[in-house]
Design an enzyme around this catalytic site. Sequence first.
Site, PDB file in Angstrom:
ATOM      1  N   GLU A 144       0.633  -1.176  -0.572  1.00  0.00           N
ATOM      2  CA  GLU A 144       0.482  -0.022  -0.195  1.00  0.00           C
ATOM      3  C   GLU A 144       0.632   1.823  -0.106  1.00  0.00           C
ATOM      4  O   GLU A 144       0.118   2.153   0.013  1.00  0.00           O
ATOM      5  CB  GLU A 144      -1.228   0.303   1.499  1.00  0.00           C
ATOM      6  N   SER A 190     -34.526 -25.876  49.225  1.00  0.00           N
ATOM      7  CA  SER A 190     -33.240 -25.786  50.434  1.00  0.00           C
ATOM      8  C   SER A 190     -31.917 -25.633  50.785  1.00  0.00           C
ATOM      9  O   SER A 190     -31.181 -25.707  52.001  1.00  0.00           O
ATOM     10  CB  SER A 190     -33.184 -27.636  51.545  1.00  0.00           C
TER      11      SER A 190
END
Length: 766
Positions: A78, A339
């Site tokens: 690039e 419980s």
Amino acid sequence: MKNSKVRKGLLALICLILVFFALDLAFPFNPDIRYATQITDPKGRVVHAFLSREDKWRLYSNVDEITPLLRKTLIYKEDQYFYYHPGVNPFAVVRAAVRNAFSGRRTSGASTITMQVVRLMDPRARTYANKVVEMWHAFQLEMHYSKDEILQFYINLVPYGGNIEGIKAASLLYFGKAPQLLSLAEITALTIVPNRPSGLRPGTRNDALREARNAWLKRFAEDGLFDENVIRDALEEPLNIRRLQTPRLAPHLSIRLKQQFPDEPVIRTNLNLQAQSQIEEQVRNYINRRQLMNIHNAAVLVVNNETMEVEAYVGSADFNNPFDGGQVDGVRAVRSPGSTLKPLLYATAFDAGIITPKSVLNDVPGNFNGYEPENFDKHFNGAVTTEFALANSLNIPAVKVLKDIGTPALIAKLRKAGFKTVDKQAKDLGLSMILGGCGVTLEELTRLFAAFANEGKLRNLRLSDGDVLDKKGTPVLSEDATFLTTSILTQITRPDLPTNFDNTYHLPRIAWKTGTSYGKRDAWSIGYNRRYTVGVWVGNFSGEGVAELSGANTATPLLFSIFNALDYNSPKGWYKSPANISLRNVCPVSGDIPSDFCDHQVPDQYIVGVSAYRKCQHMRWVFTDVAGKMSYCTYCLPEKGFEKKAYPNLAPELIAFYELQKLPYQKIPPHNPKCERVFHEGAPLIVSPNDGSEYYIRKDEPQQIQLACQAANDVQEVYWYVNDKLYQKSPPQESVFLSPPLGRVKISCSDDKGRNADIWIVVKRM
Ligand SMILES: [Zn+2]
Ligand SMILES: [Zn+2]
């Protein structure tokens, strides 16, 4: 002369720089980039992702996620002079201008990576004027950001067609891996897609993309960028891209954290990626097999006890199933605990010194201010040890212990342990809370059990890396009480093993407690060893109860299989007895220190300096006549002709239970009828009607109310009085029925020793 030229030059340069700074201040370039949200594991691997606000898969990646290979390829392709130009490459500009002048059309080539970033951040029409603006912005970017940061912008914004932006999203969605793991061939393919995002679209234009990739690879070879071998391998690498889904693990936790940190592009959890995906699958399969039983959901939380990191978080069986409320987060849903709070209760009572594991509690029908609990199996066991009561999750002993320590004490504990719903419900809670009559979340329960695993110290759960480790923690229970409780919860001779439990299961070494809520709506099983605490809830988000649902049979098998997968044969060992825990001999009938009439002794653990030192009173000395037909008190004891004998000292509710079950017990002979002494202690306990209750009587067919009491062992008869008038005489175990008068009614029960109890009720006409 020469000096003034230099001076003028310098002055111009300074002016130019000042103008730049002024322009930069006046027209700042700081675009607002909105990223998609990534939820990651501690290593940065993406667990879950959410689209950005513009519906883009724009996943933020860090500079350190850019490997040297990726950087080298990208820069070569690039912008070879990226590290040397100030945002604009003057040579490239001149070259492009000359080329344009000759060819008569605009070709690109002058664009640096910085200028591409400018265009990605702030797209404009392609005019010469805009080109100048873009150059200016590129220059601004270079003033404010380092080269690495600019490269990072590029990597995060570069388009891949559709709604995919940035190399991380492309890498995940096309190759199913993080950018760091890409090969040269994959990197090359990814770097050329942005040049023609539609023409080279991965997945649909794979052939074109492969050709373009190979052309670039050959150019790399010509320019000697990589070794020939490396290029040859890359050329041979197949290219079979198809568009993948973004990772979708831990959806409930991901949504929760995204709501908590809406603007963070990367939220790092503490999830163990392997455990998370494995447990999600386990839960899904487990519930699939139970759909026919009408059981549709489950939630699981896995906490590392040492770090308090949440390593797995499963909110429902299937997030994508809207019919069964798959999006409801079962980790945070408020449910009845069944419980599961009993271990906290018993541990609190151990710390209060009122019981030890061998203390005997009566599991017989009882009436607690109008509350008459039953056991899960509707069966009563009579006198049992505390450890039996907890291991078997008996209800009446738990209610009795709660009555002894007081509901405010348990509520205070739960508040301290971070139970938010209990905190809100506090003023409405009664004894039933220990059997599930309150609201809790799986998260709260799992955190509480992690405190059991951590010597009684409660610490914060750490869902994301923002949650800091609370090293000290809040002491909720002592190490001694948690040790005693853990030992009981480790016992495997108990009824809450799954019923089809056999050798095909591997029983993990854990302490665990099950729970089943009223109406069989919730099945719980929460377990821990040194390393992990795992909380499991199974049920329906709709609240529908299922007859087959129970903590033992529905939640425990899942708990066991998760533990076996997570921590098979844990290397961390087991808990050692704390220094304050010691052994002493107790009488097995009471669990108290033996008296001279106690003929058996058993060892019991106790907390030194805390556990009560009570002399056993399971028998009491009674003076009788020689025939054993009549008893005396010290007041009426004759000078001779008596004997001293030990008789069982039974609680009134236990006598009532023995009578009801027709069980034999040794009765104290009736008291000397000639004795005139009035007794006060041990008066009968009126269990029906309830003190202070209101009755509504129909005029046409008035109902009768039941009068019942529990009396001491030496009582032969009781006398019922209504508004101070004798109503009826009866044996203490027999109920008497009464058609009550209207208004406020005083009901009294006196025994044959003159001991008396009064209650008041209100009777109204309907
Ligand atoms: Zn005894
Ligand atoms: Zn007497």
